[in-house]
Design a protein around this motif. Structure first.
Motif, PDB file in Angstrom:
ATOM      1  N   LEU A  35     -38.299 -22.878  29.709  1.00  0.00           N
ATOM      2  CA  LEU A  35     -38.170 -21.785  28.762  1.00  0.00           C
ATOM      3  C   LEU A  35     -36.973 -20.923  29.142  1.00  0.00           C
ATOM      4  O   LEU A  35     -36.777 -20.609  30.316  1.00  0.00           O
ATOM      5  N   TRP A  37     -35.170 -17.287  28.034  1.00  0.00           N
ATOM      6  CA  TRP A  37     -35.276 -16.063  27.241  1.00  0.00           C
ATOM      7  C   TRP A  37     -33.889 -15.496  26.973  1.00  0.00           C
ATOM      8  O   TRP A  37     -33.087 -15.319  27.880  1.00  0.00           O
ATOM      9  N   LEU A  53     -43.538 -14.167  28.377  1.00  0.00           N
ATOM     10  CA  LEU A  53     -43.060 -15.548  28.361  1.00  0.00           C
ATOM     11  C   LEU A  53     -43.040 -16.109  29.779  1.00  0.00           C
ATOM     12  O   LEU A  53     -43.453 -17.256  30.022  1.00  0.00           O
ATOM     13  N   ALA A  57     -45.195 -19.200  31.468  1.00  0.00           N
ATOM     14  CA  ALA A  57     -44.585 -20.285  32.242  1.00  0.00           C
ATOM     15  C   ALA A  57     -45.298 -20.456  33.578  1.00  0.00           C
ATOM     16  O   ALA A  57     -45.577 -21.590  34.010  1.00  0.00           O
ATOM     17  N   CYS A  64     -38.913 -21.009  33.867  1.00  0.00           N
ATOM     18  CA  CYS A  64     -38.553 -19.945  32.928  1.00  0.00           C
ATOM     19  C   CYS A  64     -37.329 -19.212  33.455  1.00  0.00           C
ATOM     20  O   CYS A  64     -37.295 -18.779  34.612  1.00  0.00           O
ATOM     21  N   GLN A 103     -34.641 -27.647  27.412  1.00  0.00           N
ATOM     22  CA  GLN A 103     -35.089 -26.255  27.450  1.00  0.00           C
ATOM     23  C   GLN A 103     -35.382 -25.767  26.034  1.00  0.00           C
ATOM     24  O   GLN A 103     -34.674 -26.095  25.083  1.00  0.00           O
ATOM     25  N   VAL A 106     -35.628 -19.286  23.523  1.00  0.00           N
ATOM     26  CA  VAL A 106     -36.413 -18.270  22.827  1.00  0.00           C
ATOM     27  C   VAL A 106     -35.515 -17.045  22.674  1.00  0.00           C
ATOM     28  O   VAL A 106     -35.247 -16.334  23.640  1.00  0.00           O
ATOM     29  N   VAL A 256     -44.867 -21.229  21.347  1.00  0.00           N
ATOM     30  CA  VAL A 256     -44.250 -21.839  22.522  1.00  0.00           C
ATOM     31  C   VAL A 256     -45.070 -23.043  22.987  1.00  0.00           C
ATOM     32  O   VAL A 256     -44.524 -24.116  23.286  1.00  0.00           O
ATOM     33  N   THR A 260     -43.582 -26.882  23.032  1.00  0.00           N
ATOM     34  CA  THR A 260     -43.358 -27.554  24.323  1.00  0.00           C
ATOM     35  C   THR A 260     -44.307 -28.735  24.532  1.00  0.00           C
ATOM     36  O   THR A 260     -44.167 -29.453  25.524  1.00  0.00           O
TER      37      THR A 260
END
Length: 262
Positions: A35, A37, A53, A57, A64, A103, A106, A256, A260
């Motif tokens: 992930l 951000w 988030l 993770a 993340c 990845q 987001v 999410v 994923t």
């Protein structure tokens, strides 16, 4: 809390120290995408959505990546020097330095614009497979030309011309937002709402219909520029721009999880 690390982006007088918090995958065998951000204008990686988030993770053994653009949060550099190209360069550099494999990007508000531009640049270098999907929260692509320029007052136009910037109060903090002539000029060179945006991956947009900063019609316009397949738009009838209420966070994390698992 993941450990704070600093990464240097740029050289000589353009070098800036970028604050990064990276959580390594706790379950390599799962092979789930990591992930990444990408925050909004004047936001940082300690905001509610970014932290939640990262917590997701950790719970699911996923990697993340969070970081602050220059001039934001714990990063160095002056905010007034910021442009989409500058923040895009930092995003790509941190992405390259810390992440491996696919990845999920987001992106919140301006971060949605950055996410799209990252994907475009990665596709140019044959790395399209590095992006497994885009989750865009109240995305604001081309916000300089599409959302701000049409509303500029004569005084703001004059300030841009004479002093190179203007300030505007914001309900999100005590300090005013600063918009520079360089940001507007550079934004034009990073426009994405000019044709079909080739993604090659799933895209899910979550947009509040009570958003005072990015009207939901802007999300509809973005959808018009995306390929017809594998694009989902979720409109939240009472959602604002932050989308940080418990129900908004739950919706984000549910999305999410779905993206994923693919």
């Amino acid at each position: 809390m993941t450990q704070l690390q600093m990464a240097t982006v740029g050289q000589d007088d353009k070098a800036r120290r970028i604050a990064v918090r990276y959580r390594a995958s706790g379950n390599e065998a799962a092979k789930a995408p990591g992930l990444v951000w990408l925050g909004g204008y004047r936001s940082d990686m300690t905001g509610t959505k970014a932290v939640e988030l990262d917590r997701f993770a950790e719970l699911h053994g996923m990697s993340c990546l969070r970081f602050d653009y220059s001039g934001h949060g714990e990063s160095g550099g002056a905010f007034i020097d910021g442009t989409i190209s500058r923040w895009l360069e930092e995003s790509l550099a941190v992405f390259d330095a810390f992440t491996r494999g696919p990845q999920l990007l987001v992106g919140s508000s301006m971060g949605g614009w950055i996410a799209i531009r990252m994907l475009q640049e990665l596709r140019k270098t044959g790395q399209a497979e590095r992006v497994s999907g885009l989750l865009l929260l109240a995305p604001a692509p081309d916000f300089t030309s599409a959302l701000h320029e049409p509303l500029l007052t004569d005084a703001q136009k004059q300030a841009l011309e004479t002093q190179g910037y203007f300030e505007e109060p914001t309900p999100y903090g005590p300090e005013p937002n600063v918009y520079t002539r360089a940001l507007f000029e550079d934004g034009a060179s990073n426009s994405v709402l000019t044709g079909i945006i080739e993604t090659g991956c799933p895209v899910h947009i979550i947009q509040g219909m009570e958003d005072p900063d990015v009207p939901y019609e802007h999300a509809l316009r973005l959808v018009d520029h995306l390929p017809g397949e594998d694009v989902v738009l979720t409109l939240v009838r009472d959602g604002d721009h932050r989308l940080s209420r418990p129900q908004d966070i739950a919706r984000m994390l549910k999305t999410v999880a779905a993206m994923t698992r693919r």
